[in-house]
Design a protein around this motif. Structure first.
Motif, PDB file in Angstrom:
ATOM      1  N   GLY A  13     -46.441 -56.618  -1.255  1.00  0.00           N
ATOM      2  CA  GLY A  13     -46.817 -57.556  -2.302  1.00  0.00           C
ATOM      3  C   GLY A  13     -45.621 -58.084  -3.068  1.00  0.00           C
ATOM      4  O   GLY A  13     -45.696 -58.293  -4.283  1.00  0.00           O
ATOM      5  N   GLN A  32     -43.791 -60.099  -7.847  1.00  0.00           N
ATOM      6  CA  GLN A  32     -44.847 -59.204  -7.376  1.00  0.00           C
ATOM      7  C   GLN A  32     -46.130 -60.018  -7.341  1.00  0.00           C
ATOM      8  O   GLN A  32     -46.436 -60.741  -8.301  1.00  0.00           O
ATOM      9  CB  GLN A  32     -44.993 -58.020  -8.326  1.00  0.00           C
ATOM     10  CG  GLN A  32     -46.089 -57.064  -7.928  1.00  0.00           C
ATOM     11  CD  GLN A  32     -46.275 -55.957  -8.960  1.00  0.00           C
ATOM     12  OE1 GLN A  32     -45.433 -55.749  -9.829  1.00  0.00           O
ATOM     13  NE2 GLN A  32     -47.385 -55.264  -8.873  1.00  0.00           N
ATOM     14  N   TYR A  33     -46.886 -59.903  -6.242  1.00  0.00           N
ATOM     15  CA  TYR A  33     -48.123 -60.679  -6.118  1.00  0.00           C
ATOM     16  C   TYR A  33     -49.142 -59.908  -5.299  1.00  0.00           C
ATOM     17  O   TYR A  33     -48.823 -58.909  -4.665  1.00  0.00           O
ATOM     18  CB  TYR A  33     -47.847 -62.052  -5.490  1.00  0.00           C
ATOM     19  CG  TYR A  33     -47.502 -61.998  -4.024  1.00  0.00           C
ATOM     20  CD1 TYR A  33     -48.488 -62.208  -3.063  1.00  0.00           C
ATOM     21  CD2 TYR A  33     -46.208 -61.740  -3.586  1.00  0.00           C
ATOM     22  CE1 TYR A  33     -48.184 -62.155  -1.707  1.00  0.00           C
ATOM     23  CE2 TYR A  33     -45.899 -61.693  -2.241  1.00  0.00           C
ATOM     24  CZ  TYR A  33     -46.896 -61.905  -1.306  1.00  0.00           C
ATOM     25  OH  TYR A  33     -46.603 -61.843   0.031  1.00  0.00           O
ATOM     26  N   PHE A  34     -50.377 -60.387  -5.328  1.00  0.00           N
ATOM     27  CA  PHE A  34     -51.395 -59.870  -4.422  1.00  0.00           C
ATOM     28  C   PHE A  34     -52.158 -61.049  -3.846  1.00  0.00           C
ATOM     29  O   PHE A  34     -52.047 -62.180  -4.325  1.00  0.00           O
ATOM     30  CB  PHE A  34     -52.318 -58.843  -5.101  1.00  0.00           C
ATOM     31  CG  PHE A  34     -53.204 -59.379  -6.198  1.00  0.00           C
ATOM     32  CD1 PHE A  34     -54.482 -59.845  -5.923  1.00  0.00           C
ATOM     33  CD2 PHE A  34     -52.761 -59.386  -7.517  1.00  0.00           C
ATOM     34  CE1 PHE A  34     -55.303 -60.317  -6.941  1.00  0.00           C
ATOM     35  CE2 PHE A  34     -53.576 -59.850  -8.543  1.00  0.00           C
ATOM     36  CZ  PHE A  34     -54.850 -60.312  -8.252  1.00  0.00           C
ATOM     37  N   ILE A 111     -57.684 -58.139 -11.323  1.00  0.00           N
ATOM     38  CA  ILE A 111     -56.770 -57.262 -12.059  1.00  0.00           C
ATOM     39  C   ILE A 111     -57.547 -56.232 -12.875  1.00  0.00           C
ATOM     40  O   ILE A 111     -57.202 -55.046 -12.892  1.00  0.00           O
ATOM     41  CB  ILE A 111     -55.844 -58.092 -12.993  1.00  0.00           C
ATOM     42  CG1 ILE A 111     -54.841 -58.883 -12.171  1.00  0.00           C
ATOM     43  CG2 ILE A 111     -55.152 -57.213 -14.018  1.00  0.00           C
ATOM     44  CD1 ILE A 111     -53.746 -58.071 -11.564  1.00  0.00           C
ATOM     45  N   ASP A 114     -58.840 -53.571 -10.619  1.00  0.00           N
ATOM     46  CA  ASP A 114     -57.813 -52.731  -9.992  1.00  0.00           C
ATOM     47  C   ASP A 114     -56.502 -52.917 -10.725  1.00  0.00           C
ATOM     48  O   ASP A 114     -55.635 -53.686 -10.306  1.00  0.00           O
ATOM     49  CB  ASP A 114     -57.668 -53.113  -8.515  1.00  0.00           C
ATOM     50  CG  ASP A 114     -56.683 -52.238  -7.773  1.00  0.00           C
ATOM     51  OD1 ASP A 114     -56.094 -51.305  -8.384  1.00  0.00           O
ATOM     52  OD2 ASP A 114     -56.474 -52.468  -6.566  1.00  0.00           O
ATOM     53  N   LYS A 117     -52.855 -53.468  -9.383  1.00  0.00           N
ATOM     54  CA  LYS A 117     -52.328 -54.765  -8.945  1.00  0.00           C
ATOM     55  C   LYS A 117     -51.410 -55.358  -9.998  1.00  0.00           C
ATOM     56  O   LYS A 117     -50.640 -56.246  -9.718  1.00  0.00           O
ATOM     57  CB  LYS A 117     -53.472 -55.742  -8.658  1.00  0.00           C
ATOM     58  CG  LYS A 117     -54.262 -55.373  -7.448  1.00  0.00           C
ATOM     59  CD  LYS A 117     -55.387 -56.342  -7.221  1.00  0.00           C
ATOM     60  CE  LYS A 117     -56.101 -55.963  -5.940  1.00  0.00           C
ATOM     61  NZ  LYS A 117     -57.239 -56.785  -5.650  1.00  0.00           N
ATOM     62  N   TRP A 118     -51.534 -54.894 -11.224  1.00  0.00           N
ATOM     63  CA  TRP A 118     -50.747 -55.405 -12.334  1.00  0.00           C
ATOM     64  C   TRP A 118     -49.488 -54.665 -12.372  1.00  0.00           C
ATOM     65  O   TRP A 118     -48.476 -54.611 -12.534  1.00  0.00           O
ATOM     66  CB  TRP A 118     -51.536 -55.246 -13.622  1.00  0.00           C
ATOM     67  CG  TRP A 118     -50.929 -55.958 -14.778  1.00  0.00           C
ATOM     68  CD1 TRP A 118     -50.260 -55.390 -15.797  1.00  0.00           C
ATOM     69  CD2 TRP A 118     -50.938 -57.353 -15.053  1.00  0.00           C
ATOM     70  NE1 TRP A 118     -49.862 -56.334 -16.699  1.00  0.00           N
ATOM     71  CE2 TRP A 118     -50.278 -57.560 -16.261  1.00  0.00           C
ATOM     72  CE3 TRP A 118     -51.450 -58.464 -14.392  1.00  0.00           C
ATOM     73  CZ2 TRP A 118     -50.098 -58.818 -16.829  1.00  0.00           C
ATOM     74  CZ3 TRP A 118     -51.290 -59.710 -14.948  1.00  0.00           C
ATOM     75  CH2 TRP A 118     -50.628 -59.880 -16.155  1.00  0.00           C
TER      76      TRP A 118
END
Length: 118
Positions: A13, A32-34, A111, A114, A117-118
Motif C-alpha cells: 500500500g 500510503q494508500y489502499f 477507514i 478498519d 488502513k489509516w
C-alpha cells in the motif's frame, strides 16, 4: 522531477520515491494508500511522508502526480483522504479529477471500519 524514481509497492500500500539509479536505495518519501472496491474502484491515499532532509525538492508533489497518473492508467478514481494529496489535487484540477461525494464517504467509512488502513 527527474532525479527520483517512483515505484508502486501495491502489496504494501505504498507509492515510494527513491533516488534515481539507486534500486536498493533508501526511500525519500512515500504515499500510503489502499484500494477501495465499492461503490467504484479507487485508490485512497491516507498519508504522504517525505523525510525531513528531502523536503523542498518536489518529492511529495511528484508522488501525488504519479498517484493520479497511475489511477488514470488503471481507469480508477482517487479519493484523497490525505490532506497533502487533497490540497495538491485542488491546485492541479487538470490532472486530478474530483472524487464524488459518494466515493469520499465510502473511503471514510472504509477507514472507520478498519483503522489499520489509516
Amino acid at each position: 522531477m527527474s532525479d527520483i524514481e517512483i515505484r508502486d509497492e501495491r502489496d504494501k500500500g505504498l507509492l515510494v520515491a527513491h533516488a534515481a539509479g539507486e534500486p536498493g536505495g533508501a526511500a525519500l518519501g512515500y504515499v500510503q494508500y489502499f484500494v477501495l472496491d465499492a461503490p467504484e474502484a479507487a485508490l485512497v491515499p491516507v498519508h504522504t511522508i517525505v523525510e525531513p532532509e528531502n523536503e523542498g525538492r518536489g518529492i511529495a508533489g511528484s508522488l501525488a502526480r504519479e498517484l493520479y497518473a497511475m489511477a488514470a492508467r488503471e481507469g480508477v478514481a482517487v479519493a484523497p483522504l490525505c490532506p497533502f494529496v487533497s490540497k495538491w489535487a485542488a491546485r492541479h484540477p487538470g490532472e486530478a479529477p474530483v472524487a464524488s461525494p459518494e466515493l469520499m464517504k465510502a473511503a471514510k467509512l472504509a477507514i472507520a471500519a478498519d483503522p489499520a488502513k489509516w
